[in-house]
Motif scaffolding. Structure first.
Motif, short mmCIF file in Angstrom:
data_model
loop_
_atom_site.label_atom_id
_atom_site.label_comp_id
_atom_site.label_asym_id
_atom_site.label_seq_id
_atom_site.Cartn_x
_atom_site.Cartn_y
_atom_site.Cartn_z
N PRO A 1 1.60 7.92 9.90
CA PRO A 1 2.74 7.08 9.53
C PRO A 1 2.41 5.59 9.47
N GLY A 2 1.50 5.12 10.31
CA GLY A 2 1.13 3.70 10.30
C GLY A 2 0.53 3.29 8.97
N VAL B 1 3.98 0.84 2.30
CA VAL B 1 5.36 0.46 1.93
C VAL B 1 5.44 -1.06 1.76
N ALA B 2 4.80 -1.80 2.62
CA ALA B 2 4.86 -3.26 2.58
C ALA B 2 4.01 -3.85 1.46
N GLY B 3 2.97 -3.13 1.00
CA GLY B 3 2.06 -3.75 0.06
C GLY B 3 1.82 -3.06 -1.26
N ASP B 4 2.19 -1.80 -1.40
CA ASP B 4 1.85 -1.05 -2.61
C ASP B 4 3.04 -0.89 -3.54
N GLY B 5 2.82 -1.21 -4.81
CA GLY B 5 3.77 -0.88 -5.86
C GLY B 5 5.08 -1.62 -5.87
N SER B 6 5.15 -2.75 -5.19
CA SER B 6 6.43 -3.49 -5.18
C SER B 6 6.21 -4.99 -5.20
#
Length: 181
Positions: A102-103, A109-114
């Motif tokens: 999960p880490g 989530v914080a860095g990919d694709g957004s």
């Protein structure tokens, strides 16, 4: 929600919401938007793409609370071509999301694709997803988890995507205004 073609009515609403009556002087222009896309290996979803090119590249006049950040600031350090890893809400303090590591997923989530659109403060950041199954959707990412924005996901009555997110703010509504919340 159409990620590939801009709706003229949505573009007009974005101009009004951001108070962009400077004839596009605060916008990046198409050449700069295309250069950014080429550098990062993505095509930005509409209507955000046209908004940045023709309306404004950032605005102190929200959304979110502390304003819309410029494209280079919000996406310059992100790994935009990598797909955003989530398709459903995940509060990582409550469970592991079913992930082996999960880490590592939280880091993705914080860095990919957004692209970071801005913040409401206290670590409550808004992201536009530019790669992966949720391309074009807006997510709120905090230290506790990540939540997709739009009526189809619950928590709000707003339409999905950048235009729906801006319209919801311009109408003065609370972000999470669904009776189910």
């Amino acid at each position: 929600m159409d990620n590939d073609h801009v709706d003229p009515a949505e573009l007009a609403a974005l101009r009004e919401a951001f108070g962009a009556d400077d004839g596009g002087a605060s916008a990046l222009g198409w050449e700069a938007v295309r250069a950014f896309e080429a550098q990062h290996g993505v095509i930005l979803p509409e209507p955000y793409r046209t908004c940045v090119a023709e309306v404004t590249d950032g605005s102190s006049q929200g959304p979110p609370e502390y304003g819309l950040v410029a494209l280079a600031e919000g996406g310059g350090k992100q790994r935009l071509a990598e797909p955003f890893p989530l398709t459903r809400m995940w509060l990582w303090e409550q469970d592991d999301g079913g992930y082996e590591d999960p880490g590592a997923v939280i880091e993705q989530v914080a860095g990919d694709g957004s692209i970071v659109l801005g913040t409401d403060g206290c670590g409550m950041d808004w992201h536009l997803i530019v790669s992966g199954p949720h391309r074009g959707h807006i997510w709120q990412i905090t230290g506790e988890g990540a939540v997709p924005f739009g009526a189809e996901f619950g928590h709000t009555t707003a339409e999905p995507g950048f235009a729906g997110w801006v319209r919801h703010w311009a109408d003065g509504k609370e972000w999470f205004d669904s009776p189910a919340v």
